[in-house]
Design a protein around this motif. Structure first.
Motif, mmCIF file in Angstrom:
data_model
loop_
_atom_site.group_PDB
_atom_site.id
_atom_site.type_symbol
_atom_site.label_atom_id
_atom_site.label_comp_id
_atom_site.label_asym_id
_atom_site.label_seq_id
_atom_site.Cartn_x
_atom_site.Cartn_y
_atom_site.Cartn_z
ATOM 1 N N GLY A 309 -37.699 -61.651 -20.489
ATOM 2 C CA GLY A 309 -38.784 -62.443 -20.591
ATOM 3 C C GLY A 309 -39.096 -62.527 -22.037
ATOM 4 O O GLY A 309 -39.701 -63.709 -22.450
ATOM 5 N N GLY A 310 -38.738 -61.835 -22.890
ATOM 6 C CA GLY A 310 -38.839 -61.751 -24.128
ATOM 7 C C GLY A 310 -40.410 -61.789 -24.570
ATOM 8 O O GLY A 310 -40.573 -62.401 -25.550
ATOM 9 N N GLN A 311 -41.195 -61.176 -23.884
ATOM 10 C CA GLN A 311 -42.831 -61.463 -24.433
ATOM 11 C C GLN A 311 -43.244 -60.360 -25.160
ATOM 12 O O GLN A 311 -44.352 -60.580 -25.773
ATOM 13 C CB GLN A 311 -43.496 -61.590 -23.037
ATOM 14 N N GLY A 312 -42.624 -59.257 -25.362
ATOM 15 C CA GLY A 312 -43.157 -57.958 -25.974
ATOM 16 C C GLY A 312 -43.366 -58.262 -27.428
ATOM 17 O O GLY A 312 -44.582 -58.192 -27.718
ATOM 18 N N LEU A 313 -42.386 -58.623 -28.266
ATOM 19 C CA LEU A 313 -42.792 -58.796 -29.844
ATOM 20 C C LEU A 313 -43.631 -59.898 -29.919
ATOM 21 O O LEU A 313 -44.761 -60.024 -30.722
ATOM 22 C CB LEU A 313 -41.498 -59.273 -30.539
ATOM 23 N N ASN A 314 -43.601 -61.102 -29.137
ATOM 24 C CA ASN A 314 -44.259 -62.244 -29.165
ATOM 25 C C ASN A 314 -45.780 -62.086 -28.677
ATOM 26 O O ASN A 314 -46.830 -62.737 -29.328
ATOM 27 C CB ASN A 314 -43.732 -63.416 -28.279
ATOM 28 N N SER A 315 -45.891 -61.252 -27.645
ATOM 29 C CA SER A 315 -47.373 -60.828 -27.300
ATOM 30 C C SER A 315 -48.045 -60.168 -28.466
ATOM 31 O O SER A 315 -49.196 -60.175 -28.974
ATOM 32 C CB SER A 315 -47.524 -59.800 -26.112
ATOM 33 N N GLY A 316 -47.227 -59.113 -29.169
ATOM 34 C CA GLY A 316 -47.733 -58.484 -30.075
ATOM 35 C C GLY A 316 -48.047 -59.125 -31.562
ATOM 36 O O GLY A 316 -49.127 -58.637 -32.160
ATOM 37 N N VAL A 317 -47.453 -60.036 -31.586
ATOM 38 C CA VAL A 317 -47.665 -61.015 -32.876
ATOM 39 C C VAL A 317 -49.068 -61.636 -32.444
ATOM 40 O O VAL A 317 -49.677 -61.927 -33.348
ATOM 41 C CB VAL A 317 -46.622 -62.073 -32.898
ATOM 42 N N GLN A 318 -49.352 -62.136 -31.181
ATOM 43 C CA GLN A 318 -50.697 -62.706 -31.091
ATOM 44 C C GLN A 318 -51.641 -61.578 -30.976
ATOM 45 O O GLN A 318 -52.852 -62.150 -31.412
ATOM 46 C CB GLN A 318 -50.657 -63.432 -29.685
ATOM 47 N N ASP A 319 -51.433 -60.289 -30.616
ATOM 48 C CA ASP A 319 -52.482 -59.409 -30.837
ATOM 49 C C ASP A 319 -52.716 -59.526 -32.254
ATOM 50 O O ASP A 319 -53.994 -59.367 -32.804
ATOM 51 C CB ASP A 319 -51.827 -57.919 -30.539
ATOM 52 N N ALA A 320 -51.756 -59.260 -33.135
ATOM 53 C CA ALA A 320 -52.078 -59.022 -34.393
ATOM 54 C C ALA A 320 -52.759 -60.154 -35.373
ATOM 55 O O ALA A 320 -53.667 -59.749 -36.029
ATOM 56 C CB ALA A 320 -50.623 -59.095 -35.067
#
Length: 566
Positions: A309-320
């Motif tokens: 799903g490729g959500q890990g880095l993208n979710s982390g960016v939104q966290d940041a």
């Protein structure tokens, strides 16, 4: 007098999440230090999928052009018939291409290895006189009154040098195995997926494969997947599963070659440079909270999950970006530290839904058989909510909506049921709108090309868009905004027509005045011509408020700028 020995923010971990947090803070004028325990830059193509919503964030931070210059489109998947592994069984598109729209200029996933993304981020951060301190590890920390005492060990040659850093805030982006969450004592609830999910992954140079495809042999219980990551260096991101000696495959090149040969049925694939290879067992876990006091966590330090799903880095960016814009206001003294409580309040429901979605995708892929091409294609299909346009904070305590009833609890935080035709609500992503004509102070058109909302929004201020109704009511809005720090606000007057001289009377009070030439702003935000509506867009590109009065504007900014006393 403030203690000059205390730095504002210490970031532990220089992966994409830590670097995004650092860049956002620096763009807000907040000094940071970034430490990384590894002595050299990270190697690896993990976190390669850059979702459209993340591309919007990269646009706001000024790095998207550099990302797109190196990125490639998402490839087709080509599956092979076994045992010989040469004849294609099926070839299909993982993500159907979509044309840009006024509201969504980035509609397709881009692929770029995480190491390339980090290099770009380090370059941009360096322009703010900020460098990653490699070979510098956090040994421990202790919260004190008004700051955090961090014990850091730096390797210089073969010597360890101890440094004690006093920081007002410590952000842990040091991954799932990092020290920050563990020392905070935050439970990391979830599960480790079973033995059938055990894999070997790596970045390995493959010779003899066509770079046009993601190559896939077998099914997910006896998996052999080689995903093309880059066009230029022939490096493939490799998944190997099934009943193999995982430790031996990692330790011995000869065993790695043997497993690849058996798993693919191919003798024409040559193994080249091995950048890294490691055992991998998916975990699905999330911290019970995303911080405690002056110490906060983001990205993999706060949540981990399946890579499907490729959500890990993208979710982390939104966290940041969610954390960084709020922390910036606190550091500037215009917001109370309580604002930081909304970081976990907003992100935890989103991440909880993301974990469910990615686990469902992984389970689906694990049970599909190679010969079942229809279900295989369905299991690999990407798009929809994975593009993350529907991620929202409609229930957030700092969101104000005078047009649509506010959610009391999260209903659909990941936007699974979200449709582009739904009414835009406070807490949603702010749509783009191109074709805006900038007016000068007399109402004449400036001699510039048309601009867009994404060129007006920014990570260091709130954008307040006032849609005029041809009356003097906007005067009340401008007057209300005068009570808040103007350097972290951008006031935008939106006129429906170029001949609307009634609205032009408000130009003098705006930082930017535009004519919505093609009606994209009015359509995208569902505002009628001659309707007074105020849209407040946060620094992270999310809508903080949709209001109709100065009272609504005051309610929103009093909730965010709670510490400001004028």
């Amino acid at each position: 007098m403030p203690d000059s020995s205390i730095i504002p923010v210490l970031i532990v971990g220089a992966g994409p999440v830590g670097l995004i947090a650092a860049l956002t803070l620096r763009k807000n004028g907040v000094p940071v230090r970034i430490i990384e325990k590894d002595s050299r830059v990270h190697v690896g193509q993990r976190g390669a999928a850059i979702m459209p919503r993340t591309q919007e964030i990269y646009k706001s931070l000024g790095i998207l052009d550099d990302i797109h210059a190196k990125a490639t489109p998402m490839n087709q998947v080509r599956m092979y018939r076994l045992p010989d592994g040469v004849e294609p069984l099926t070839t299909f598109v993982v993500e159907p291409g979509a044309e840009p729209s006024p509201a969504r200029p980035y509609r397709n996933t881009s692929m770029l290895g995480q190491d390339h993304t980090e290099e770009i981020l380090r370059t941009h951060i360096g322009r703010y006189d900020c460098q990653v301190e490699f070979g510098t590890a956090l040994a421990g920390f202790r919260p004190e009154d008004g700051y955090v005492l961090a014990h850091v060990v730096k390797m210089v040659g073969d010597k360890e040098i101890l440094e004690i850093i006093k920081c007002r805030w410590l952000i842990g982006t040091d991954g799932a195995r990092g020290i920050v969450r563990k020392q905070l004592g935050l439970a990391f609830n979830g599960e480790t997926l079973g033995a059938t999910h055990h894999m070997v992954i790596g970045d390995i140079e493959m010779k003899g494969l066509d770079n046009k495809y993601w190559h896939y042999w077998g099914d997910m219980s006896t998996i052999m997947v080689m995903l093309r990551a880059t066009e230029d260096d022939g490096i493939y991101f490799l998944f190997i599963g099934g009943h193999i000696d995982h430790a031996k495959v990692v330790a011995e090149r000869a065993e790695l070659e043997r497993v690849i040969r058996i798993g693919t049925g191919r003798t024409d694939i040559q193994l080249g440079k091995v950048r890294y290879v490691a055992q991998y067992r998916p975990h699905v876990r999330m911290a019970v909270n995303f911080g405690k006091g002056r110490v906060l966590i983001a990205g993999d330090a706060a949540h981990i999950h399946s890579p499907f799903g490729g959500q890990g880095l993208n979710s982390g960016v939104q966290d940041a970006v969610n954390l960084a814009w709020k922390l910036s206001l606190v550091e500037k003294g215009v917001a109370a530290p309580l604002l930081l409580d909304t970081y976990a309040e907003e992100r935890i429901p989103v991440i909880a839904e993301m974990l469910k979605a990615t686990t469902k995708l992984f389970d689906s892929a694990m049970h599909v058989k190679a010969w079942d091409s229809a279900n295989t294609e369905k299991a690999w299909r990407r798009g929809g909510e994975l593009h993350m346009f529907g991620v929202n904070y409609r229930w957030s305590s700092i969101v104000v909506d005078e047009r649509t009833p506010k959610e009391e609890i999260p209903v659909d935080p990941y936007g699974v049921s979200y449709s582009a035709t739904d009414i835009v609500r406070a807490g949603d992503r702010a749509p783009n709108a191109p074709g805006l004509i900038i007016l000068d102070s007399t109402g004449g058109q400036q001699r510039t090309t048309a601009t867009s909302l994404f060129d007006i929004f920014g990570p260091s201020y709130h954008t307040v868009m006032v849609f005029c109704d041809g009356t003097d009511k906007p005067d009340q809005i401008w007057s209300c905004l005068g009570a808040y720090p103007l350097e972290i606000l951008r006031k935008v007057l939106v006129c429906a027509r170029s001949d609307d001289t009634r609205s032009w009377a408000n130009i003098v009070n705006a930082d930017v005045a535009v004519v919505d030439r093609d009606a994209h702003v009015h359509a995208g935000y569902q505002v009628q011509e001659d309707e007074l509506v105020v849209i407040i867009v946060r620094p992270d590109g999310m809508i903080g408020g949709i209001v109709r009065s100065a009272h609504g504007v005051k309610q929103y900014f009093d909730g965010v700028f709670g510490a400001f006393s004028g």
